[in-house]
Design an enzyme around this catalytic site. Sequence first.
Site, PDB file in Angstrom:
ATOM      1  N   GLY A  14      -2.192 -15.284   2.475  1.00 53.10           N
ATOM      2  CA  GLY A  14      -3.267 -14.027   1.871  1.00 53.10           C
ATOM      3  C   GLY A  14      -2.571 -14.082   0.659  1.00 53.10           C
ATOM      4  O   GLY A  14      -1.728 -14.663  -0.475  1.00 53.10           O
ATOM      5  N   ILE A  15      -2.357 -13.261  -0.032  1.00 54.54           N
ATOM      6  CA  ILE A  15      -2.113 -11.998  -1.713  1.00 54.54           C
ATOM      7  C   ILE A  15      -0.063 -12.949  -1.317  1.00 54.54           C
ATOM      8  O   ILE A  15       0.815 -12.946  -2.145  1.00 54.54           O
ATOM      9  CB  ILE A  15      -1.672 -10.944  -1.519  1.00 54.54           C
ATOM     10  CG1 ILE A  15      -3.147 -11.007  -1.444  1.00 54.54           C
ATOM     11  CG2 ILE A  15      -1.345 -10.348  -2.874  1.00 54.54           C
ATOM     12  CD1 ILE A  15      -3.274  -8.609  -1.755  1.00 54.54           C
ATOM     13  N   GLY A  16       0.868 -12.490  -0.302  1.00 54.56           N
ATOM     14  CA  GLY A  16       2.029 -12.806  -0.017  1.00 54.56           C
ATOM     15  C   GLY A  16       2.700 -14.329  -0.310  1.00 54.56           C
ATOM     16  O   GLY A  16       3.128 -14.539  -0.340  1.00 54.56           O
ATOM     17  N   TYR A 166      -5.659   3.059   7.772  1.00 58.77           N
ATOM     18  CA  TYR A 166      -5.354   2.662   6.617  1.00 58.77           C
ATOM     19  C   TYR A 166      -5.078   2.854   4.968  1.00 58.77           C
ATOM     20  O   TYR A 166      -4.108   3.379   4.525  1.00 58.77           O
ATOM     21  CB  TYR A 166      -6.677   1.589   6.056  1.00 58.77           C
ATOM     22  CG  TYR A 166      -5.893   0.320   5.254  1.00 58.77           C
ATOM     23  CD1 TYR A 166      -5.224  -1.126   6.074  1.00 58.77           C
ATOM     24  CD2 TYR A 166      -6.617   0.602   3.767  1.00 58.77           C
ATOM     25  CE1 TYR A 166      -4.664  -1.565   4.376  1.00 58.77           C
ATOM     26  CE2 TYR A 166      -5.837  -0.353   3.441  1.00 58.77           C
ATOM     27  CZ  TYR A 166      -5.479  -1.401   3.114  1.00 58.77           C
ATOM     28  OH  TYR A 166      -4.364  -2.193   2.363  1.00 58.77           O
TER      29      TYR A 166
HETATM   30  N1  LIG Z   1      -6.802  -8.637   0.179  1.00 61.29           N
HETATM   31  C1  LIG Z   1      -7.213  -7.211  -0.091  1.00 61.29           C
HETATM   32  O1  LIG Z   1      -8.756  -6.472  -0.814  1.00 61.29           O
HETATM   33  C2  LIG Z   1      -6.246  -5.673  -0.268  1.00 61.29           C
HETATM   34  C3  LIG Z   1      -6.545  -4.797  -1.420  1.00 61.29           C
HETATM   35  C4  LIG Z   1      -5.753  -4.052  -1.346  1.00 61.29           C
HETATM   36  C5  LIG Z   1      -4.267  -4.147  -0.571  1.00 61.29           C
HETATM   37  N2  LIG Z   1      -3.967  -5.273   0.275  1.00 61.29           N
HETATM   38  C6  LIG Z   1      -2.872  -5.077   0.805  1.00 61.29           C
HETATM   39  O2  LIG Z   1      -2.260  -6.068  -0.072  1.00 61.29           O
HETATM   40  C7  LIG Z   1      -1.352  -7.056   0.941  1.00 61.29           C
HETATM   41  C8  LIG Z   1      -1.156  -8.324   1.803  1.00 61.29           C
HETATM   42  O3  LIG Z   1      -3.298  -8.324   1.711  1.00 61.29           O
HETATM   43  P1  LIG Z   1      -4.292  -9.208   2.885  1.00 61.29           P
HETATM   44  O4  LIG Z   1      -4.515  -9.183   1.831  1.00 61.29           O
HETATM   45  O5  LIG Z   1      -3.159 -11.247   1.636  1.00 61.29           O
HETATM   46  O6  LIG Z   1      -3.514  -9.715   3.849  1.00 61.29           O
HETATM   47  P2  LIG Z   1      -3.658 -10.823   4.728  1.00 61.29           P
HETATM   48  O7  LIG Z   1      -4.703 -12.139   4.189  1.00 61.29           O
HETATM   49  O8  LIG Z   1      -4.200 -11.004   6.427  1.00 61.29           O
HETATM   50  O9  LIG Z   1      -2.268 -11.296   5.054  1.00 61.29           O
HETATM   51  C9  LIG Z   1      -1.305 -10.043   5.341  1.00 61.29           C
HETATM   52  C10 LIG Z   1       0.146 -10.939   5.787  1.00 61.29           C
HETATM   53  O10 LIG Z   1       0.272 -10.254   6.136  1.00 61.29           O
HETATM   54  C11 LIG Z   1       1.093 -10.525   8.018  1.00 61.29           C
HETATM   55  N3  LIG Z   1       1.373  -9.935   8.962  1.00 61.29           N
HETATM   56  C12 LIG Z   1       0.517  -9.042   9.916  1.00 61.29           C
HETATM   57  N4  LIG Z   1       1.049  -8.352  10.992  1.00 61.29           N
HETATM   58  C13 LIG Z   1       2.719  -9.045  10.913  1.00 61.29           C
HETATM   59  C14 LIG Z   1       2.921  -8.648  11.836  1.00 61.29           C
HETATM   60  N5  LIG Z   1       3.417  -7.422  12.517  1.00 61.29           N
HETATM   61  N6  LIG Z   1       4.491  -8.901  11.854  1.00 61.29           N
HETATM   62  C15 LIG Z   1       4.729 -10.129  10.451  1.00 61.29           C
HETATM   63  N7  LIG Z   1       3.892 -10.195   9.497  1.00 61.29           N
HETATM   64  C16 LIG Z   1       2.891  -9.869   9.274  1.00 61.29           C
HETATM   65  C17 LIG Z   1       0.006 -11.949   7.698  1.00 61.29           C
HETATM   66  O11 LIG Z   1       0.755 -12.768   9.377  1.00 61.29           O
HETATM   67  P3  LIG Z   1       0.090 -13.556  10.011  1.00 61.29           P
HETATM   68  O12 LIG Z   1      -0.204 -14.389   8.835  1.00 61.29           O
HETATM   69  O13 LIG Z   1       1.024 -13.980  10.558  1.00 61.29           O
HETATM   70  O14 LIG Z   1      -1.403 -12.887  10.322  1.00 61.29           O
HETATM   71  C18 LIG Z   1       0.221 -12.061   6.584  1.00 61.29           C
HETATM   72  O15 LIG Z   1       0.980 -12.996   6.709  1.00 61.29           O
HETATM   73  C19 LIG Z   1      -1.780  -5.808   2.778  1.00 61.29           C
HETATM   74  O16 LIG Z   1      -0.234  -4.704   2.483  1.00 61.29           O
HETATM   75  C20 LIG Z   1      -2.625  -5.041   2.232  1.00 61.29           C
HETATM   76  O17 LIG Z   1      -2.876  -3.849   3.078  1.00 61.29           O
HETATM   77  C21 LIG Z   1      -5.004  -6.194  -0.049  1.00 61.29           C
END
Ligand SMILES: NC(=O)c1ccc[n+]([C@@H]2O[C@H](COP(=O)([O-])OP(=O)(O)OC[C@H]3O[C@@H](n4cnc5c(N)ncnc54)[C@H](OP(=O)(O)O)[C@@H]3O)[C@@H](O)[C@H]2O)c1
Length: 288
Positions: A14-16, A166
């Site tokens: 994802g974003i990371g 959340y």
């Molecule tokens: N997407 C959106 O629209 C949105 C909007 C607002 C805020 N955000 C925030 O943006 C951030 C990134 O989200 P994203 O959209 O990129 O989501 P994502 O694609 O699901 O990526 C989340 C990342 O967090 C890791 N992670 C989750 N649980 C974990 C655990 N227990 N231990 C270690 N790593 C863990 C995942 O690792 P794995 O690959 O191993 O699962 C993945 O690398 C989050 O804080 C989210 O709340 C996202």
Amino acid sequence: MERKTILITGSTNGIGKATAKALAQEGHFIIVHGRDKLRTQAVCEEIKSATGNNNVDMLLADLFLLSDVKRMAIEFKKKYDRLDVLINNAGAVFGKDRETTKEGLEKTMTLNLFAPFLLTELLLDVLAKSPAARIINVSSAAHAIRSEPDLGDIQLEKNYSFIRAYGLSKLYIIWVTRHLVAELKEKGLEHITANSLHPGVIASEFGKSSNIKFVSLLTKLMRPFLLTREQGAETTIYLAVSKDVENVTGKYFAKKKVAKESIKHYSPENEKIVWDYCKKIVEPYLSN
Ligand SMILES: NC(=O)c1ccc[n+]([C@@H]2O[C@H](COP(=O)([O-])OP(=O)(O)OC[C@H]3O[C@@H](n4cnc5c(N)ncnc54)[C@H](OP(=O)(O)O)[C@@H]3O)[C@@H](O)[C@H]2O)c1
């Protein structure tokens, strides 16, 4: 360009991952954090070959476990003696039933609030060695949901819903970031800034940890209208390296600008209650 050492949690996806790749492209030393060794290694190799930057390393930790956050922080300090930017990006939304981790803590609060809180506390001494360090906490516009916080029940034992968990976790991380600024000042660490942000609504793997069909259906249906992961990384990258925000601290950002966070439930007293609560939760993991 000054090369920074940057740790990004949740950068296997994802974003990371988009953030890690873009910052590696700029020539920084990137520490990718993941929870699965093979997947994290594969992401490091992908970033190296895509960017030509071999200064990409990895750390592993399951952020559901505060003991593992502590282990990772110890490993960090064994391997590296400096950290310029800590990006607490990992986060997720969970299912319709309240779940706890093996350490007995509510899952959403653990991943989105307690783990970044603890990691930051444990890495403050290495951040302090940087001439200008930055802490970036990824929050969400969902912090503004119309759910009344119950500060006597932060782990939602009495009134859980996945949206509430959340949204409140993302509200509390904004408050905690703001409180951190005052703590840094008190400790004479004003060369460390701390800001939070909303990345936008992004087509990522977000929602995959939820067993609620509506969440996966909605994310699928919305996918064509969502921003890309690379767009989702823009504000984080800006906060990590832009000179524009060198001395900006305690703010909430969206679209690379200071934004207005919801102040509906905010008060300095509430901020302090959440800070003290997080401190109490992580206390057992703070000592060596
Ligand atoms: N997407 C959106 O629209 C949105 C909007 C607002 C805020 N955000 C925030 O943006 C951030 C990134 O989200 P994203 O959209 O990129 O989501 P994502 O694609 O699901 O990526 C989340 C990342 O967090 C890791 N992670 C989750 N649980 C974990 C655990 N227990 N231990 C270690 N790593 C863990 C995942 O690792 P794995 O690959 O191993 O699962 C993945 O690398 C989050 O804080 C989210 O709340 C996202």
